[in-house]
Motif scaffolding. Structure first.
Motif, mmCIF file in Angstrom:
data_model
loop_
_atom_site.group_PDB
_atom_site.id
_atom_site.type_symbol
_atom_site.label_atom_id
_atom_site.label_comp_id
_atom_site.label_asym_id
_atom_site.label_seq_id
_atom_site.Cartn_x
_atom_site.Cartn_y
_atom_site.Cartn_z
ATOM 1 N N TRP A 1 -26.085 -15.599 15.100
ATOM 2 C CA TRP A 1 -27.501 -15.458 14.769
ATOM 3 C C TRP A 1 -28.341 -16.386 15.625
ATOM 4 C CZ3 TRP A 1 -30.935 -12.277 13.737
ATOM 5 C CH2 TRP A 1 -32.217 -12.692 13.397
ATOM 6 N N TRP B 1 -42.001 1.455 9.334
ATOM 7 C CA TRP B 1 -40.726 0.726 9.293
ATOM 8 C C TRP B 1 -40.833 -0.619 9.969
ATOM 9 C CZ3 TRP B 1 -37.179 2.107 6.075
ATOM 10 C CH2 TRP B 1 -37.097 3.441 5.673
ATOM 11 N N ILE C 1 -40.070 -12.967 14.424
ATOM 12 C CA ILE C 1 -38.623 -12.801 14.491
ATOM 13 C C ILE C 1 -38.137 -11.696 13.555
ATOM 14 C CG2 ILE C 1 -38.190 -14.706 12.859
ATOM 15 C CD1 ILE C 1 -35.963 -13.677 15.834
ATOM 16 N N SER C 2 -38.803 -11.529 12.416
ATOM 17 C CA SER C 2 -38.364 -10.499 11.487
ATOM 18 C C SER C 2 -38.595 -9.096 12.049
ATOM 19 C CB SER C 2 -39.103 -10.669 10.160
ATOM 20 O OG SER C 2 -38.744 -9.662 9.266
ATOM 21 N N THR D 1 -36.462 -8.407 15.158
ATOM 22 C CA THR D 1 -35.073 -8.091 14.817
ATOM 23 C C THR D 1 -34.989 -6.662 14.290
ATOM 24 O OG1 THR D 1 -34.736 -10.400 14.245
ATOM 25 C CG2 THR D 1 -33.073 -8.843 13.482
ATOM 26 N N ASN E 1 -34.469 -2.741 6.101
ATOM 27 C CA ASN E 1 -35.761 -3.011 5.483
ATOM 28 C C ASN E 1 -35.617 -3.830 4.203
ATOM 29 O OD1 ASN E 1 -38.452 -1.834 3.928
ATOM 30 N ND2 ASN E 1 -38.649 -2.079 6.140
ATOM 31 N N GLN F 1 -35.100 -7.308 5.125
ATOM 32 C CA GLN F 1 -36.358 -7.889 5.602
ATOM 33 C C GLN F 1 -37.263 -8.276 4.436
ATOM 34 O OE1 GLN F 1 -38.012 -4.901 8.371
ATOM 35 N NE2 GLN F 1 -38.883 -6.665 9.409
ATOM 36 N N GLN F 2 -37.268 -7.410 3.419
ATOM 37 C CA GLN F 2 -38.223 -7.611 2.328
ATOM 38 C C GLN F 2 -37.769 -8.613 1.285
ATOM 39 O OE1 GLN F 2 -40.630 -4.619 0.666
ATOM 40 N NE2 GLN F 2 -39.907 -3.064 2.052
ATOM 41 N N GLN G 1 -31.893 -14.928 7.686
ATOM 42 C CA GLN G 1 -31.928 -14.635 9.123
ATOM 43 C C GLN G 1 -33.230 -13.953 9.517
ATOM 44 O OE1 GLN G 1 -29.207 -14.264 7.276
ATOM 45 N NE2 GLN G 1 -27.317 -14.546 8.444
ATOM 46 N N PHE G 2 -33.471 -12.793 8.958
ATOM 47 C CA PHE G 2 -34.698 -12.126 9.400
ATOM 48 C C PHE G 2 -35.526 -11.583 8.244
ATOM 49 C CE2 PHE G 2 -31.301 -9.020 9.715
ATOM 50 C CZ PHE G 2 -31.830 -7.861 9.197
ATOM 51 N N LYS G 3 -35.501 -12.327 7.174
ATOM 52 C CA LYS G 3 -36.403 -12.022 6.075
ATOM 53 C C LYS G 3 -37.829 -12.162 6.599
ATOM 54 C CE LYS G 3 -35.101 -13.432 1.960
ATOM 55 N NZ LYS G 3 -34.850 -14.252 0.765
ATOM 56 N N ARG G 4 -38.730 -11.314 6.085
ATOM 57 C CA ARG G 4 -40.127 -11.476 6.504
ATOM 58 C C ARG G 4 -40.622 -12.810 5.994
ATOM 59 N NH1 ARG G 4 -41.982 -5.388 5.446
ATOM 60 N NH2 ARG G 4 -41.552 -4.672 7.538
ATOM 61 N N ARG G 5 -40.752 -13.715 6.886
ATOM 62 C CA ARG G 5 -41.199 -15.028 6.451
ATOM 63 C C ARG G 5 -42.704 -15.045 6.493
ATOM 64 N NH1 ARG G 5 -37.051 -17.643 10.610
ATOM 65 N NH2 ARG G 5 -35.198 -16.928 9.538
ATOM 66 N N GLU H 1 -47.546 -7.760 1.461
ATOM 67 C CA GLU H 1 -46.244 -8.189 0.973
ATOM 68 C C GLU H 1 -46.403 -8.713 -0.442
ATOM 69 O OE1 GLU H 1 -42.297 -8.351 1.994
ATOM 70 O OE2 GLU H 1 -43.769 -8.211 3.587
#
Lengths: 327, 146, 339
Positions: A207, A244, A251-252, A255, B57, B60-61, B138-142, C258
């Motif tokens: 990662w 989507w 980065i999110s 990716t 997704n 990510q969410q 890792q690639f969660k929507r921050r 969100e």
């Protein structure tokens, strides 16, 4: 090596045919060693065509990239063939496109180029920087000969050869109407050592590696647009409903973009390496595609773009497919 | 990377097929079988309907793990949907592992309508697996820069 | 005020001093040089040609929040650019600085863009003269720039071998010089003279050129010319030429939501994407890459000078270097001139 006179003569003949609309080939670029795509519309334009190891572009992309305007009332659609010059790897893109029924075989006329390998232009320009005057690259035996500014330089083939060519299994086109030179023996094979090395790393290392690469992405979509297999009229990445991938660059989303792009090429990528070549920020996209390529070969004994009769990998199955990962 | 936290309760999103796994989970409920409450079920008509992008997704969410569950091979209400799903998720799982997303986060199971007890075992295994690897970061929507 | 010089031994120290601001400097990852926030002077990579991505994103970020909102609440929280603090972009090339001066005109045109202008106000540009043109495709001199150009810059550094000559042109630049007073030494008039000679020498090494006289006026007449079909035939419709262009400034605005919270943000957009002009009805007034390529060239070389009296191209050569299919803006312009 393809004889340039023969190439031009054949092209002239082909474009003069009544059922051929245009011919897509290569011509010298605007500076240095570059070559660029040529769109020949008439016999008088065939004289500028070339084929050298600098002809890196995969022209199969243009068959599916065409944006057609609606046919005007009272006019007939132009159904003439498009002629295209393809190397071994590029021809696999045509095979895969036809396997997916993107178009019928009789829509295209294929001029096959048995290919002994092309250069990696980044390596060439790093080695010979700041060349403005048009130069030429030729392959003589195991050496590339570069002529520029009245001088000639020889470099070992290995040093300038594109990485994809070092793993090429199909140097001679798999589909063609006319072959412009005699067939080339396979000179390389793929052992997936790069993919295996990455697979062995710890999750954190993997990662960290990809996070750094993906965070560089500027989402110019050149990797998608150059890809001969990315030809959906309505790309999932452009959709707003559902969206989507957000347009924001972080980065999110980056990716998500790279997962989607690579996944959509699972069982479809034909290893032409165009995505990685065009990336302005050097993201090693082929390492992603090659993971799928390896898995697909190992798990399902399938190699994309090799046989028009094959059904597309993910729209078919075998009852005995592996399921040891399922609980 | 992931902090080991004893109190960590993962979010697990489960895509269950209408005909087998959803009914199996339902059976677990009506039979009063206790299983971890970390799972959030999304009912779909068939495991073959689950787009691999759903997995991406969900991660990510904010999901820490994703489970896709369908009918056993041969039992699919639509004859072959689960066979397609099997191919897709084998590739997706391997790929995410290649990027550094632990395989424990993306799981797949076959649970039939009569397997309430198996459903419990699956959920326990998935939950424990995700607890083991910790929160997905890792690639969660921050919400950086928000 | 006498010119100053910065000994190369003291560059790290000076950068360390600048780290108290938001310091942006070129850094290398793999073979790609990009400008990024630097917290440690060792990260800076000053021996570079030009960065792959221009530093425009520090005035005009690729993605930026305009305001945030919460479901059910009428309150909006506006983004506070001030929080980003004083910024120093260190070591950018004169062409990229000039590009910022050009784009400033647009963002302060009919409507003052508060986000952009605030950032520009907070930013000091410390340029690095090009002793050698960084790329074979540099053509800044054709567009009124120079490898030693100062337009848009607050300070220009010139590599004199063991030290950098430091010339400040604006109040912001002079203020920054004061911050660095313990690292700077007095330079001599001879240095300035030598720098002028170096500038001439460097300009002489720029090998590509185009005569842009009359191009802005000529372009509208070429609207239906067949040259557009030819030059755009190979175009893939990717965003490399626009995203890597220091003067391209188009953006899209979107809402992102969100869990009950959201933000309105803007992000770079590219006129080379088909999405850029597509209407909700599905109609696209620029239906093919031909129209889009024509628009890109017209915007830079005709509409922008028509409005602001300056061509929106600085000749950095990035779009030529990195175009996957060797579409060359100079090649296009030559055809425009010849048409």
């Amino acid at each position: 090596m393809v004889d340039v006179n023969k190439l031009r003569e054949t092209a002239k003949e082909v474009i003069s045919r009544e059922d051929v609309r245009e011919l897509i080939g290569y011509r010298p670029g605007t500076y240095g060693f570059r070559a660029r795509p040529a769109f020949v519309m008439g016999p008088d334009e065939a004289g500028e065509l070339i084929f050298t190891p600098a002809c890196v572009n995969n022209l199969a992309s243009y068959i599916v990239l065409e944006e057609k305007l609606p046919v005007k009332r009272g006019e007939e659609p132009d159904l003439r063939k498009v002629a295209v010059m393809v190397k071994g790897c590029d021809s696999r893109a045509l095979v895969q496109q036809m396997e997916e029924k993107a178009y019928e075989r009789d829509r295209i006329l294929v001029l096959g180029i048995p290919c002994t390998g092309v250069v990696d232009m980044a390596k060439v320009e790093a080695r010979f920087p700041n060349i403005l005057e048009l130069g030429e690259i030729a392959l003589e035996g195991d050496r590339f000969v570069l002529s520029f500014n009245g001088t000639k330089e020889e470099v070992a083939k290995e040093e300038l050869l594109a990485d994809k060519c070092k793993r090429c299994r199909y140097p001679t086109p798999l589909v063609y109407d006319e072959l412009l030179d005699s067939e080339v023996e396979r000179f390389a094979d793929d052992d997936y050592s790069d993919v295996e090395e990455m697979e062995k790393r710890a999750a954190e290392d993997k990662w960290a590696y990809w996070e750094e690469k993906f965070s560089r992405c500027i989402r110019c979509y050149s990797c998608r647009n150059v890809c001969p297999m990315c030809y959906c009229e309505d790309c999932v990445l452009d959709r707003l409903q559902p969206q989507w991938m957000r347009r924001s660059v972080d980065i999110s989303e980056n990716t998500a973009y790279h997962i989607s792009r690579a996944y959509h090429l699972a069982g479809r990528c034909i290893q032409c390496g165009e995505c990685q070549r065009v990336c302005p920020v050097d993201i090693p996209l082929m390492e992603l595609n090659r993971k799928f390529y390896k898995d697909v070969e190992e798990l399902y004994d399938y190699e994309p773009g090799t046989n028009v009769e094959n059904p597309p990998l993910l729209s078919t199955f075998k009852v005995e497919d592996r399921e040891d990962f399922i609980m | 990377m992931a902090e080991k936290n004893e109190d960590f309760e993962p979010n697990i999103v489960a895509f269950l097929c209408n005909w087998c796994s959803y009914a199996g989970a339902d059976l677990a409920g009506t039979s009063r079988i206790q299983y971890p409450s970390n799972v959030r079920v999304i009912r779909v008509m068939c495991s073959g309907r689950v787009n691999p992008l759903f997995v991406m997704n969900a991660l990510q969410q904010g999901a820490d793990g994703v489970l896709i569950s369908g009918c056993h091979p041969g039992d699919c209400h639509y004859m072959q949907g689960n066979y397609y799903a099997r191919r897709r998720f084998n590739l997706m799982r391997n790929f995410l592992e290649y990027l550094g997303v632990e395989p424990a986060r993306v799981r797949m199971s076959w649970v039939s309508a009569s397997e309430g007890a198996k459903w419990k075992e699956v959920i326990e295994e998935v939950t424990n697996g995700v607890k083991e690897v910790g929160p997905m970061d890792q690639f969660k929507r921050r919400q950086l820069n928000w | 005020m006498a010119v100053q010089k910065l000994s190369k031994d003291k560059v790290a120290e000076a950068l360390g001093e600048l780290c108290k601001f938001r310091l942006i400097a070129p850094a290398k990852s793999d073979d790609v040089v990009v400008f990024k926030r630097i917290d440690d002077p060792a990260e800076a990579y000053l021996e570079y040609g030009n960065s792959t991505i221009p530093p425009k994103k520090f005035a005009f970020p690729q993605t930026e929040t305009l305001f945030r909102f919460i479901k059910g609440s009428p309150e909006l929280t506006e983004a506070n650019v001030e929080e980003e603090g004083t910024t120093v972009i260190f070591g950018l090339r004169p062409c990229d600085a000039r590009a910022m001066a050009i784009v400033d005109k647009l963002f302060a045109w009919d409507y003052d863009d508060p986000y952009y202008l605030k950032r520009r106000e907070l930013t000091t540009l410390v340029g690095m003269a090009c002793i050698e043109p960084p790329s074979v495709n540099c053509f800044c001199t054709s567009l009124g720039g120079s490898p030693f150009g100062t337009e848009g810059l607050d300070i220009l550094l010139t590599d004199m071998g063991d030290y950098y000559l430091v010339q400040a042109f604006t109040d912001k630049g002079k203020k920054l010089e004061k911050t660095l007073s313990s690292q700077l030494e007095d330079g001599s008039a001879g240095d300035e003279k030598k720098a002028k000679e170096m500038a001439l020498a460097s300009e002489g090494k720029i090998r590509r050129s185009i005569d842009t006289d009359g191009v802005p006026e000529k372009l509208p007449d070429l609207w239906d010319n067949e040259l557009w079909q030819k030059v755009s035939a190979a175009c893939l419709g990717c965003g490399i030429c626009t995203f890597l262009c220091p003067t391209c400034h188009c953006f899209d605005i979107q809402d992102e939501v969100e869990e009950g919270e959201g933000r309105r943000c803007r992000m770079w957009d590219s006129c080379m994407f088909s999405e850029y002009t597509v209407h909700a009805s599905g109609h696209n007034p620029r239906p093919t890459r031909k129209e889009r390529t024509r628009n890109r060239v017209n915007h830079k070389y005709s509409y922008y000078p028509g409005r602001f009296d300056v061509i929106a191209c600085v000749g950095c050569g990035r779009c030529i270097n990195l175009c996957p299919v060797n579409i060359d803006i100079l090649d296009i312009l030559e055809q425009v001139v010849d048409a």
